[in-house]
Write a protein that holds these residues in place. Structure first.
Motif: not given
Ligand code: PHE
Ligand code: FE
Length: 296
Positions: A145-162
């Motif tokens: 629910m926290n915008p910054v943390f929410a962005d972090y987890v999504a960025a982590y997902g993209r980083g994981g694909v890479k």
């Protein structure tokens, strides 16, 4: 929290029986929860909320309240999703258990958080070796629910694909980052250290141990250092890493990791309990009760 999926089926191929991971997204079978399932939720919910006042980060406690999770009933994913989508664009999807890495990363990159739909049995209140609904929902979902943390987890997902495309060593480095932040992270508040990691907030024993025991190290967040550090999957952590803010997490992890992976490939890993001269040490652990082997 082992790394093998929980409900694996086997299929006969020319290589013999091979495991087939159940990767499908499943509808939460809400009406199939028994009274005992709801009671397990209620017991764990009340117990952890009580322990976490003054121990979990303000942000975690606040977002969890805002989501309207209560001990009365296991929440319905659909109800939480209406709120999550509005707040940060995330949604929950039901799954049977741990997913293959790439599937997991793809969900996160697309702001879908996989939540195990089933809950532990009454005799497993204190420990379970794999994620269940309580860990996933109570532990992981509030901070989305926290915008910054929410962005972090999504960025982590993209980083994981890479990282998956780069190779297994890069994945090991990235997994350590997830472990020491999303799962076992601590944050510094003006009043003192607080918990934000899901693996901690969903565990009674570790919620107390990580802050109050003299045994573990508590060390300032350092991206490269974390990505070299082994961890425990069968005992409390020997080391916790402390962030100053969720913004710090976001900023430190925003550069392209490709050159970092190349550099880390030349360096040895660091044992879970080791303290380095370059560390910012909040607490140097006594090491009491540590097993000498078993870091992964
Ligand atoms: N910036 C990282 C990369 O380029 C991706 C990442 C972001 C990883 C946030 C973790 C957290 O690979
Ligand atoms: Fe988890």
């Amino acid at each position: 929290m082992n790394t093998t999926p929980s409900r694996v089926e086997h299929q006969l191929t020319d290589k013999g029986y091979v495991p087939v991971y159940t990767t499908a997204v499943v509808e939460q079978p809400w009406s199939s929860y028994t009274e005992s399932d709801h009671a397990v939720w209620a017991t764990l919910f009340k117990r952890q909320r009580e322990i976490l006042v003054g121990r979990a980060s303000d942000e975690f406690l606040r977002t969890q309240e805002a989501m309207g999770m209560t001990p009365d009933r296991i929440p319905r994913f659909d109800d939480l999703n209406a709120m999550l989508r509005r707040a940060t664009g995330w949604e929950l999807v039901g799954v049977e258990g741990l997913l293959p890495e790439l599937t997991f990363f793809d969900h996160l990159a697309n702001r879908r958080f996989p939540v195990t739909w089933w809950i532990r049995k009454p005799e497993q209140l204190d420990y379970l070796s794999e994620p269940d609904l309580f860990h996933d929902l109570f532990g992981h979902v509030p901070l989305l629910m926290n915008p910054v943390f929410a962005d972090y987890v999504a960025a982590y997902g993209r980083g994981g694909v890479k990282a998956h495309a780069i190779g297994p060593e890069a994945l090991v480095n990235l997994t350590r980052l997830y472990w020491y932040t999303v799962e076992f992270g601590l944050i510094r508040q003006p009043e003192g250290l607080r918990i934000y990691g899901s693996g901690i907030v969903s565990s009674k024993g570790e919620s107390i141990h990580c802050l109050e025991s003299p045994a573990p190290n508590r060390i300032g967040f350092d991206l490269e250092r974390i990505m070299r550090t082994r961890y425990r999957i069968d005992t409390f952590q020997k080391t916790y890493f402390v962030i100053d803010s969720y913004e710090q997490l976001m900023e430190a992890t925003s550069p392209d990791f490709t050159p970092l992976y190349a550099r880390l490939a030349q360096l040895d890993s660091i044992p879970a309990g080791q303290v380095l001269p370059t560390d910012t040490v909040f607490n140097r652990g006594t090491g009491e009760g540590w097993l000498s082997d078993g870091d992964v």
